[in-house]
Design an enzyme around this catalytic site. Structure first.
Site, mmCIF file in Angstrom:
data_model
loop_
_atom_site.group_PDB
_atom_site.id
_atom_site.type_symbol
_atom_site.label_atom_id
_atom_site.label_comp_id
_atom_site.label_asym_id
_atom_site.label_seq_id
_atom_site.Cartn_x
_atom_site.Cartn_y
_atom_site.Cartn_z
ATOM 1 C CB CYS A 93 -0.919 -0.074 1.243
ATOM 2 S SG CYS A 93 -2.040 -1.167 1.206
ATOM 3 C CG HIS B 31 -3.143 3.712 1.740
ATOM 4 N ND1 HIS B 31 -3.411 3.365 0.582
ATOM 5 C CD2 HIS B 31 -3.072 2.348 2.799
ATOM 6 C CE1 HIS B 31 -4.018 2.073 0.544
ATOM 7 N NE2 HIS B 31 -3.822 1.493 1.918
ATOM 8 C CG ASN C 241 -6.702 -0.818 0.913
ATOM 9 O OD1 ASN C 241 -5.990 -0.085 0.155
ATOM 10 N ND2 ASN C 241 -6.226 -1.200 2.306
#
Ligand code: ACO
Length: 332
Positions: free
Chosen positions: A119, A259, A289
């Site tokens: 990520c 993020h 996500n």
């Protein structure tokens, strides 16, 4: 201004994004997974995510995002001499998705490679591209975050499968000589970047397969509570480092683009550093996500709707499996 005050900066020229055709709402997920819209929204803020269909892969989405970024930058594909694709879900073990995107765009010069920091991949890729560009070795970079996490999810595991989505975002960075006083509004580009990793935390977030172990792609596994705790506890370290390196404060920031893993992690991180809620760009509700794609997707939304403008001070920040984490401050 003396000659020695000149410096190279990596300046953002354009942002683009691409999403799979199919959007899956929480309600639709309720049909196949033992979950509820209420649980997902309350715990994560996610309302929907996009899931790649047949023919949609990390490289096709990445190439579409790259094309959109090139169009915004008014830059021809042949003027790109560096492509970095941040991904943990490449089309194949090799060749890299970056070289597939390079070929798709008809680029035959320069260098293209993938970067894997889960990520945090996009922040790592921006930091890496910046170091190439300010060294003078390369002139124009496509920095891409592209993922198809839906293909490594265990759709029987409700604790993970509701959290992720697919998509891609890209930015064009150009090396420009700047004579503007450091830190001034005309000193545009990547001002600082700070990266960290700590491999001791592997078991908290990982994929249980790979070419050299199981010879499969594997599935994502996560200890959600532990990841949450580490994310909120540590991502602010690199943000503080970025503030210290530039003298920028939370009040100086125009936009905070973290993020997009979970609304609660985003809010807690911003609150910890005193970043005003109205400066936080949040798109997790639309995309879920999307790992390395989440920041450039959020940047694309905030540029498209007119929030992020030339001259704005933007902080990006992410944490991912490993753990890996990083932050950068960019004058747009
Ligand atoms: N739907 C309904 N119920 C669920 C679901 C679901 N999808 N998943 C779990 N539950 C249940 C559990 O079984 C548990 O039930 P029980 O109390 O009867 O045992 C209950 O919900 C609570 O489960 P917890 O795991 O304690 O839920 P928690 O409040 O910790 O939320 C979550 C889970 C959302 C994963 C949270 O821990 C979190 O956000 N962690 C961060 C993880 C993350 O964002 N990872 C992204 C990758 S890393 C990154 O990008 C930074």
């Amino acid at each position: 201004m003396t000659q020695q005050n000149k410096r190279l900066r990596s300046v953002v020229k354009g942002v683009g994004s691409a999403l799979p055709q199919r959007c899956v709402s929480n309600r639709e997920l309720e049909q196949t997974v033992d979950t509820s819209d209420e649980w997902i929204v309350q715990r994560t803020g996610i309302k929907q995510r996009y899931i790649a269909g047949e023919g949609e892969t990390t490289s096709t989405l990445g190439a579409a995002a790259a094309r959109a970024a090139l169009a915004k930058a008014e830059c021809a594909a042949e003027d790109i001499d560096l492509i970095i694709c941040a991904t943990s879900t490449p089309d194949y073990t090799f060749p890299s998705s970056a070289t597939m995107i390079q070929a798709e765009l008809g680029i035959t010069k320069g260098v293209a490679f993938d970067l894997q920091a889960v990520c945090a991949g996009f922040v790592f890729a921006v930091a890496t591209a910046d170091k190439f560009l300010i060294s003078g070795s390369h002139k124009r970079a496509l920095v891409i975050g592209s993922e198809t996490f839906s293909r490594i999810l265990d759709w029987q595991d409700r604790t993970t499968c509701v959290l992720f989505g697919d998509g891609a975002g890209a930015i064009v960075l150009e090396a420009q000589e700047s004579e503007a006083p450091e830190g001034s509004e005309s000193d545009r580009g990547v001002l600082t970047s700070h990266l960290r990793s700590d491999g001791r935390h592997r078991a908290k977030l990982y994929v249980d397969g790979g070419p050299s172990t199981t010879q499969t792609a594997g599935h994502l596994r996560m200890e959600g509570k532990e990841v949450f705790r580490f994310a909120v506890g540590h991502v602010t370290d690199v943000m503080r480092d970025a503030f210290a390196a530039t003298g920028v404060t939370a009040d100086d920031l125009d936009w905070f683009v973290p993020h997009q893993a979970n609304r609660r992690i985003i809010d807690a991180s911003a609150q910890k550093l005193g970043i005003a809620p109205e400066k936080v760009v949040t798109t997790v509700q639309y995309h879920g996500n999307t790992s390395a794609a989440s920041i450039p997707l959020a940047l694309a939304v905030a540029c498209e709707d007119g929030r992020i403008k030339r001259g704005d001070l933007v902080m990006i920040e992410a944490i991912g499996g490993g753990f890996t984490w990083g932050a950068a401050i960019i004058r747009w």
